[in-house]
Motif scaffolding. Structure first.
Motif, PDB file in Angstrom:
ATOM      1  N   GLY A   1       0.792  -1.217   0.000  1.00  0.00           N
ATOM      2  CA  GLY A   1       0.000   0.000   0.000  1.00  0.00           C
ATOM      3  C   GLY A   1       0.832   1.277   0.000  1.00  0.00           C
ATOM      4  O   GLY A   1       2.007   1.264  -0.387  1.00  0.00           O
ATOM      5  N   PRO A   2       0.219   2.361   0.451  1.00  0.00           N
ATOM      6  CA  PRO A   2       0.760   3.703   0.227  1.00  0.00           C
ATOM      7  C   PRO A   2       2.120   3.952   0.885  1.00  0.00           C
ATOM      8  O   PRO A   2       2.389   3.480   1.989  1.00  0.00           O
ATOM      9  N   ASN A   3       2.920   4.695   0.157  1.00  0.00           N
ATOM     10  CA  ASN A   3       4.239   5.172   0.598  1.00  0.00           C
ATOM     11  C   ASN A   3       5.325   4.100   0.600  1.00  0.00           C
ATOM     12  O   ASN A   3       6.496   4.415   0.821  1.00  0.00           O
TER      13      ASN A   3
ATOM     14  N   ALA B   1      -0.604  -3.464   3.719  1.00  0.00           N
ATOM     15  CA  ALA B   1      -1.523  -2.386   3.316  1.00  0.00           C
ATOM     16  C   ALA B   1      -1.100  -1.044   3.904  1.00  0.00           C
ATOM     17  O   ALA B   1      -1.827  -0.050   3.756  1.00  0.00           O
ATOM     18  N   ALA B   2       0.055  -1.023   4.578  1.00  0.00           N
ATOM     19  CA  ALA B   2       0.596   0.220   5.134  1.00  0.00           C
ATOM     20  C   ALA B   2      -0.488   0.934   5.962  1.00  0.00           C
ATOM     21  O   ALA B   2      -1.208   0.279   6.712  1.00  0.00           O
ATOM     22  N   ALA B   3      -0.624   2.240   5.807  1.00  0.00           N
ATOM     23  CA  ALA B   3      -1.535   2.986   6.695  1.00  0.00           C
ATOM     24  C   ALA B   3      -2.993   2.562   6.542  1.00  0.00           C
ATOM     25  O   ALA B   3      -3.772   2.652   7.505  1.00  0.00           O
TER      26      ALA B   3
ATOM     27  N   VAL C   1       1.700  -8.543   6.450  1.00  0.00           N
ATOM     28  CA  VAL C   1       3.110  -8.235   6.721  1.00  0.00           C
ATOM     29  C   VAL C   1       3.271  -6.755   7.034  1.00  0.00           C
ATOM     30  O   VAL C   1       2.609  -5.906   6.425  1.00  0.00           O
ATOM     31  N   HIS C   2       4.147  -6.467   7.990  1.00  0.00           N
ATOM     32  CA  HIS C   2       4.616  -5.099   8.225  1.00  0.00           C
ATOM     33  C   HIS C   2       6.115  -5.145   8.454  1.00  0.00           C
ATOM     34  O   HIS C   2       6.612  -6.048   9.149  1.00  0.00           O
ATOM     35  N   ILE C   3       6.801  -4.177   7.885  1.00  0.00           N
ATOM     36  CA  ILE C   3       8.257  -4.110   8.024  1.00  0.00           C
ATOM     37  C   ILE C   3       8.604  -3.776   9.474  1.00  0.00           C
ATOM     38  O   ILE C   3       9.459  -4.407  10.092  1.00  0.00           O
TER      39      ILE C   3
HETATM   40  C1  DQA Z   1       3.855  -0.424   7.815  1.00  0.00           C
HETATM   41  C2  DQA Z   1       3.381   0.057   9.191  1.00  0.00           C
HETATM   42  C3  DQA Z   1       2.241   1.027   9.049  1.00  0.00           C
HETATM   43  O1  DQA Z   1       1.821   1.478  10.320  1.00  0.00           O
HETATM   44  C4  DQA Z   1       2.662   2.228   8.233  1.00  0.00           C
HETATM   45  O2  DQA Z   1       1.555   3.085   8.027  1.00  0.00           O
HETATM   46  C5  DQA Z   1       3.319   1.878   6.956  1.00  0.00           C
HETATM   47  C6  DQA Z   1       4.208   0.727   6.904  1.00  0.00           C
HETATM   48  C7  DQA Z   1       5.104  -1.325   7.924  1.00  0.00           C
HETATM   49  O3  DQA Z   1       5.397  -2.008   6.942  1.00  0.00           O
HETATM   50  O4  DQA Z   1       5.774  -1.330   8.953  1.00  0.00           O
HETATM   51  O5  DQA Z   1       3.201   2.600   5.973  1.00  0.00           O
HETATM   52  O6  DQA Z   1       2.817  -1.200   7.228  1.00  0.00           O
END
Ligand code: DQA
Length: 142
Positions: free
Chosen positions: A8-10, A74-76, A98-100
């Motif tokens: 997702g975003p960013n 999905a990021a945020a 998954v989250h980094i």
């Molecule tokens: C994220 C964690 C989210 O809270 C954040 O908004 C992200 C990245 C991660 O991969 O750690 O954009 O999903």
């Protein structure tokens, strides 16, 4: 077996975006690594990233129609999108979240909720980009 890795975003700015939190691996390097890890695991992996929520929803709708397993960061949107909740609910093949970073350990309260988790067979967070490899291993195990 096919597998989608959806971001997702960013996340397209990985490597340049807050490297103290997300590390120095670029998105292009992550995408390449996922394809490589997938082929080692017998998975035909396609990696995508979007800053447009509707595009992610469209991809998830097709994944539901085609019963394709998904690794999803999905990021945020993870934290507040009920449209994303509904899209994940429709999936029939396994979904790994998954989250980094580890959102649950971060100070912002909004990161402590996930609309994806109720639909995920596993949540992998806080392992950097290695988390994607771990997620693909979950899918490969079936
Ligand atoms: C994220 C964690 C989210 O809270 C954040 O908004 C992200 C990245 C991660 O991969 O750690 O954009 O999903």
């Amino acid at each position: 077996m096919k597998a989608l890795v959806l971001n997702g975003p960013n996340l397209g700015r990985l490597g340049r975006r807050q490297p103290e939190i997300y590390g120095s691996t670029t998105y292009a390097e992550l995408a390449q690594a996922c394809v490589q890890w997938g082929s080692e695991l017998g998975l035909e992996v396609e990696v995508r990233q979007t800053n447009h929520e509707g595009e992610l929803l469209d991809w998830l709708n097709v994944a539901a129609d085609e019963a394709v397993p998904v690794v999803l960061n999905a990021a945020a949107w993870t934290h507040y999108s009920y449209a994303l909740y509904d899209a994940c609910a429709q999936l029939v093949a396994p979904l790994v979240e998954v989250h980094i970073s580890e959102p649950l350990q971060r100070p912002e309260e909004f990161r402590h909720t996930s609309v994806v988790t109720p639909h995920a067979v596993e949540v992998i967070a806080g392992h950097g980009i290695q988390g994607y490899r771990m997620a693909l291993e979950v899918l490969a195990r079936g």
